[in-house]
Design a protein around this motif. Structure first.
Motif, PDB file in Angstrom:
ATOM      1  N   LEU A   1     -34.918 -66.764  -5.490  1.00  0.00           N
ATOM      2  CA  LEU A   1     -33.975 -66.471  -4.409  1.00  0.00           C
ATOM      3  C   LEU A   1     -33.268 -65.170  -4.741  1.00  0.00           C
TER       4      LEU A   1
ATOM      5  N   ASP B   1     -20.870 -59.508  -8.139  1.00  0.00           N
ATOM      6  CA  ASP B   1     -20.214 -58.232  -8.385  1.00  0.00           C
ATOM      7  C   ASP B   1     -20.009 -57.562  -7.030  1.00  0.00           C
TER       8      ASP B   1
ATOM      9  N   THR C   1     -30.119 -59.290  -9.112  1.00  0.00           N
ATOM     10  CA  THR C   1     -31.168 -60.318  -9.081  1.00  0.00           C
ATOM     11  C   THR C   1     -32.540 -59.635  -9.078  1.00  0.00           C
TER      12      THR C   1
ATOM     13  N   LEU D   1     -31.545 -65.530   1.360  1.00  0.00           N
ATOM     14  CA  LEU D   1     -30.721 -66.473   2.137  1.00  0.00           C
ATOM     15  C   LEU D   1     -29.749 -65.600   2.933  1.00  0.00           C
ATOM     16  N   GLY D   2     -30.333 -64.655   3.654  1.00  0.00           N
ATOM     17  CA  GLY D   2     -29.535 -63.629   4.307  1.00  0.00           C
ATOM     18  C   GLY D   2     -29.271 -62.513   3.319  1.00  0.00           C
TER      19      GLY D   2
ATOM     20  N   GLU E   1     -26.162 -61.222   2.657  1.00  0.00           N
ATOM     21  CA  GLU E   1     -24.836 -61.269   2.022  1.00  0.00           C
ATOM     22  C   GLU E   1     -24.910 -62.017   0.697  1.00  0.00           C
ATOM     23  N   GLN E   2     -24.115 -61.585  -0.236  1.00  0.00           N
ATOM     24  CA  GLN E   2     -24.099 -62.171  -1.580  1.00  0.00           C
ATOM     25  C   GLN E   2     -23.259 -63.458  -1.609  1.00  0.00           C
TER      26      GLN E   2
END
Ligand code: SAM
Length: 184
Positions: free
Chosen positions: A63, A90, A97, A113-114, A116-117
């Motif tokens: 992911l 961060d 990742t 998963l989109g 955005e973090q």
């Protein structure tokens, strides 16, 4: 589904709180910590000194917010292991990742998963919802949350959270930790 957290470096208190939360969300029996021999993680899941890349497992998906495709329920019927970075958020994100996981395992499939973090516990929970048949588009999120520390003082967490019963998914222990840390 087994959820794998590839950990990097020292285990900080923040990690421990998030990992305990993940264990509560997916069940200890479904959680594997790799790339670490920390005894502190034993209560929360299986601890494996080797990196996930060295385990010789198949049907694996990483992911990664930088992946080109979004995780779907069909994907989850094929994959047996979903791998997440045990990487603290961060801001602004630095594609860690991709750097630490995806680039080191070029043959393994990746999904986002989109863009955005999310904190790792929220990413795991979103993936669990998708593995349970929910479409990514149907998951509700809350972006950037503020935690009240004391009167007139709050801390902003500039990440994406899954909405559960109208509230962001965050462990009570983390809220307490943030309050104590600021009070010192
Ligand atoms: C706090 S995030 C760290 C993200 C890191 N700063 C980066 O830019 O890649 C911890 C882990 O949660 C997972 N994660 C968080 N948000 C994600 C997203 N939007 N898509 C896929 N995975 C995500 C990834 O496995 C990531 O390594």
């Amino acid at each position: 589904m087994k959820y794998v957290i590839e950990h990097f470096g020292k285990v900080f208190k923040w990690h421990l709180i998030e990992y305990e939360h993940i264990s509560n969300l997916v069940g200890k029996e479904n959680l594997i910590f790799t790339n670490t021999s920390s005894k502190q993680l034993v209560p929360f899941g299986k601890v494996e000194k080797k990196s996930v890349a060295e385990l010789g497992i198949s049907d694996v998906c990483i992911l990664d917010p930088a992946a080109g495709q979004t995780l779907s329920p069909e994907d989850c019927r094929r994959f047996k292991y979903l791998v997440f970075g045990g990487i603290l958020g961060d801001y602004p994100p630095r594609e860690r990742t991709k750097e630490l996981l995806s680039c080191r395992m070029p043959k393994i499939e990746k999904r986002n998963l989109g863009k955005e973090q999310m904190p790792t516990d929220n990413a795991v929970y979103a993936a669990k919802l998708i593995a349970g048949g929910k479409l990514f588009e149907d998951i509700k999120f809350i972006d950037t949350i503020e935690i009240g520390i004391e009167k007139g003082l709050s801390v902003e967490l500039p990440f994406r959270y899954v909405e559960v019963n109208g509230k962001p998914l965050i462990s009570e222990k983390l809220v307490e930790f943030l309050k104590k840390r600021r009070a010192i």
